[in-house]
Write a protein that holds these residues in place. Structure first.
Motif, short mmCIF file in Angstrom:
data_model
loop_
_atom_site.label_atom_id
_atom_site.label_comp_id
_atom_site.label_asym_id
_atom_site.label_seq_id
_atom_site.Cartn_x
_atom_site.Cartn_y
_atom_site.Cartn_z
N SER A 88 36.41 25.27 39.03
CA SER A 88 36.95 26.62 39.03
C SER A 88 35.82 27.63 39.17
CB SER A 88 37.71 26.88 37.73
OG SER A 88 38.77 25.96 37.57
N ALA A 89 36.16 28.82 39.65
CA ALA A 89 35.17 29.88 39.77
C ALA A 89 34.90 30.51 38.42
CB ALA A 89 35.67 30.95 40.74
N ASP B 278 26.71 37.00 39.59
CA ASP B 278 27.13 36.06 40.64
C ASP B 278 28.50 35.50 40.31
OD1 ASP B 278 24.99 36.28 42.29
OD2 ASP B 278 24.08 34.37 41.79
N PHE B 279 29.33 35.33 41.32
CA PHE B 279 30.58 34.57 41.19
C PHE B 279 30.28 33.17 41.72
CE2 PHE B 279 32.16 38.99 41.98
CZ PHE B 279 32.67 39.21 40.70
N VAL B 280 30.40 32.18 40.86
CA VAL B 280 29.93 30.84 41.23
C VAL B 280 30.98 29.78 40.91
CG1 VAL B 280 27.55 31.53 40.75
CG2 VAL B 280 28.84 30.32 38.99
N ASN B 281 30.82 28.62 41.53
CA ASN B 281 31.48 27.39 41.09
C ASN B 281 30.56 26.22 41.43
OD1 ASN B 281 31.84 27.14 43.84
ND2 ASN B 281 34.06 26.88 43.76
N TYR B 282 31.00 25.02 41.08
CA TYR B 282 30.12 23.86 41.24
C TYR B 282 30.86 22.75 41.97
CZ TYR B 282 26.94 26.23 38.08
OH TYR B 282 26.09 27.14 37.52
N ALA C 248 28.96 29.56 45.68
CA ALA C 248 29.53 30.87 45.39
C ALA C 248 31.03 30.82 45.65
CB ALA C 248 28.88 31.94 46.26
N SER C 249 31.81 31.47 44.78
CA SER C 249 33.25 31.39 44.94
C SER C 249 33.95 32.44 44.10
CB SER C 249 33.76 30.00 44.54
OG SER C 249 35.16 29.91 44.71
N LEU C 250 35.13 32.82 44.56
CA LEU C 250 36.04 33.65 43.78
C LEU C 250 37.45 33.15 44.04
CD1 LEU C 250 35.71 35.96 41.79
CD2 LEU C 250 36.08 37.57 43.63
N SER C 251 37.62 31.84 43.87
CA SER C 251 38.90 31.19 44.16
C SER C 251 39.81 31.21 42.95
CB SER C 251 38.66 29.73 44.58
OG SER C 251 37.86 29.64 45.71
N VAL D 87 31.33 36.25 48.92
CA VAL D 87 32.53 35.64 48.33
C VAL D 87 33.70 36.59 48.51
CG1 VAL D 87 31.25 34.30 46.63
CG2 VAL D 87 32.06 36.58 46.02
N ASN D 88 34.89 36.01 48.53
CA ASN D 88 36.13 36.78 48.58
C ASN D 88 37.18 36.07 47.76
OD1 ASN D 88 36.21 39.30 50.13
ND2 ASN D 88 35.46 38.06 51.83
#
Length: 536
Positions: A267-268, A114-118, A130-133, A233-234
């Motif tokens: 951050s992701a 998983d690509f994640v952030n909080y 979920a994030s890929l920033s 995510v993108n």
């Protein structure tokens, strides 16, 4: 962006790839049958070993009325397996595309990465998204005000009541000045809005400062109820976090609970070894097939959610993540390529059988495969299950099919003999006097209508060592299954044995629904499993 190190490899990393462009204006994003057929014809002529066709069609398209399925038949005749997608029209039933039996039809599944952030709210709650920033948004521990599209709209903006707070609501103009220094919280209806849509689609109000290039600090997008827990995510240029429906409800509740709602976005990062994997995403098209209820489609599932792919033409983002059965197709095609190296003389149907009969219906925690909303799935959702390339390399037994078998199946379906003969000009073809759909040697078993009893016949070929295989059956609810013989002994490789299975209703109750089970042949090491779907 720091989320991956090393070299990404494909399923058949040493394969040579030939691309054939089939989708041209004015048809795009649709693709003309003439172009599909020309591409497949060229690929056959060029001697490719496998065709990966990320092209769909109508769910009600007959096999010999679809360019892809017609072309795939000719590829199969030349020993070339064709992998196509189930489609991205789920979770509604009977949405599966590419249902011809000579195709390997792939559905999508999640993976254990998983690509994640909080997101940290002002009340101290920390919520996973979920994030890929890009990293560094926001660059410090400061909490920023939260704002909704409803609060950011220009005066007298017209929007339907049901569209309030949607990220991509039509005619919903937001004042970018109101977003400055804030985090926008909006509902991503059916996950159609992208961060680019959200940050740039809505023009500023008349007279607003048009020099504002980065009006907001970040965006929190929240699934609507229909999208549930599934998150795409993108790579994004702004701080963005995507939240599922349940988590989103708690964010809106927090916003309503205080006059000054604030939050920050981390951050992701990448998290591995997610236990609830694989799962079936809601977009993956489901069976039963409208045109082919006598076989189970899709055939198999493979990774198709947030898959890293090359992105041509954007130096800032040389890759992107994509979700769809078009991501599952190349996973399966790569496996087909590896199997062709190991077993160069296997037919396309033998390769398909090996992939299907060795698939798993369990996730990493040994539970039944679920969808992303934790609902238990059936063979109409995942086919034979999640692909297992390690086991497919040594399946023990395969259900093999010849070109004549496919043509006889078409005869049994009632296809006109003149049409069928057009697909086999190499010799004179005549439909047999008697043909039974239940005798089609497919690796899965479907009984479209069980009124009293139905007998099916299957033929197994030994592709391993001489062994004795015993049968076991998970009987569908309300159905008894008797298999004869119950044991098959193979003395040499290439030997074939036939068995029959009799399906009987336990009662005369008309349920008008499908029930599911499985039939497995095992020598103690190999487990040759066929899913069963019976409509009562």
């Amino acid at each position: 962006m720091g989320n991956g190190y090393g070299t990404a490899k494909g399923g058949s990393p040493k394969a040579r790839v030939a691309h054939y462009k089939t989708c041209w204006p004015p048809f795009f994003p649709a693709c003309a049958d003439a172009d599909n057929l020309a591409a497949i014809d060229a690929a056959i002529y060029d001697g490719v070993d496998v065709i990966s066709a990320s092209i769909g069609g109508r769910e009600d398209a007959e096999h010999f009325e679809s360019g892809v399925q017609i072309g795939a038949f000719h590829a199969m005749k030349h020993g070339i397996p064709v992998v196509a997608g189930a489609g991205n029209f789920g979770p509604a039933p009977s949405t599966v595309r590419n249902s011809a039996p000579w195709l390997i039809t792939a559905g999508a599944s999640t993976i254990d990465r998983d690509f994640v952030n909080y997101v940290t709210l002002g009340n101290g709650k920390i919520l996973k998204g979920a994030s890929l920033s890009y990293k560094g948004f926001p660059p410090d521990d400061k909490l920023y005000p939260l704002i909704t599209p409803e609060d950011a709209k220009v005066p007298n903006a017209s929007v339907a009541e049901t569209d309030r707070n949607f990220c991509n609501a039509k005619n919903y103009q937001m004042d970018l000045n109101k977003l400055k220094g804030k985090i926008l919280v909006c509902i991503n209806k059916k996950q159609k809005a992208t961060s680019n849509d959200i940050s740039s689609l809505q023009p500023p109000a008349a007279g607003a400062n048009k020099d504002v290039s980065e009006p907001g600090v970040g965006i929190i997008t929240i699934n609507d109820k229909e999208s549930g827990n599934f998150l795409r995510v993108n790579p994004d240029k702004i701080a963005i976090s995507s939240m599922n429906f349940t988590t989103g409800e708690s964010i809106f509740a927090y916003i309503k609970s205080t006059k000054n709602p604030v939050a920050k976005i981390s951050s992701a990062m990448t998290e591995f070894n997610m236990e609830a994997a694989p799962m079936v995403p809601p977009f993956s098209s489901r069976g039963p097939s409208i045109v082919e209820p006598n076989i189970i489609k899709p055939d198999i599932t493979a990774p198709g959610v947030n898959i890293i792919a090359a992105n041509i033409g954007d130096p800032q983002f040389p890759y992107k993540t994509l979700s769809g059965t078009s991501m599952s197709i190349p996973h399966v095609a790569g496996i087909v390529g590896l199997l062709k190296i190991l077993h160069p003389h296997w037919t396309p149907s033998a390769i398909k059988s090996a992939i299907m009969t060795t698939a798993t219906t369990k996730d990493k925690s040994s539970r039944s495969i679920l969808d992303t909303n934790n609902k238990e799935m059936t063979p109409f959702d995942y086919g034979s299950g999640q692909v297992r390339p390690d086991l497919a390399a040594d399946p023990g037994l395969v259900y093999d099919l010849s070109v004549d078998d496919y043509l006889n199946f078409s005869c049994a379906r009632g296809t006109d003999e003149k049409i069928i003969s057009m697909f086999y000009p190499e010799k004179t073809f005549v439909c047999p006097k008697f043909s039974n759909l239940g005798d089609f040697n497919y690796p899965s078993i479907a009984v479209a209508h069980l009124n009293d009893s139905v007998t099916i016949t299957r033929r197994l070929k030994n592709v391993g060592k001489p062994e004795t295989y015993n049968v076991s059956v998970e009987e569908p609810t309300g159905v008894s299954v008797q298999v004869e013989p119950k044991s098959l002994t193979f003395g040499k490789q290439g030997e074939e044995k036939t068995f029959k299975a009799v399906f009987k209703r336990d009662s005369n109750d008309k349920l008008d629904r499908y029930v599911f089970g499985a039939l497995t042949w095992s020598d103690g090491y190999h487990h040759v499993r066929s899913p069963i779907a019976v409509k009562l």
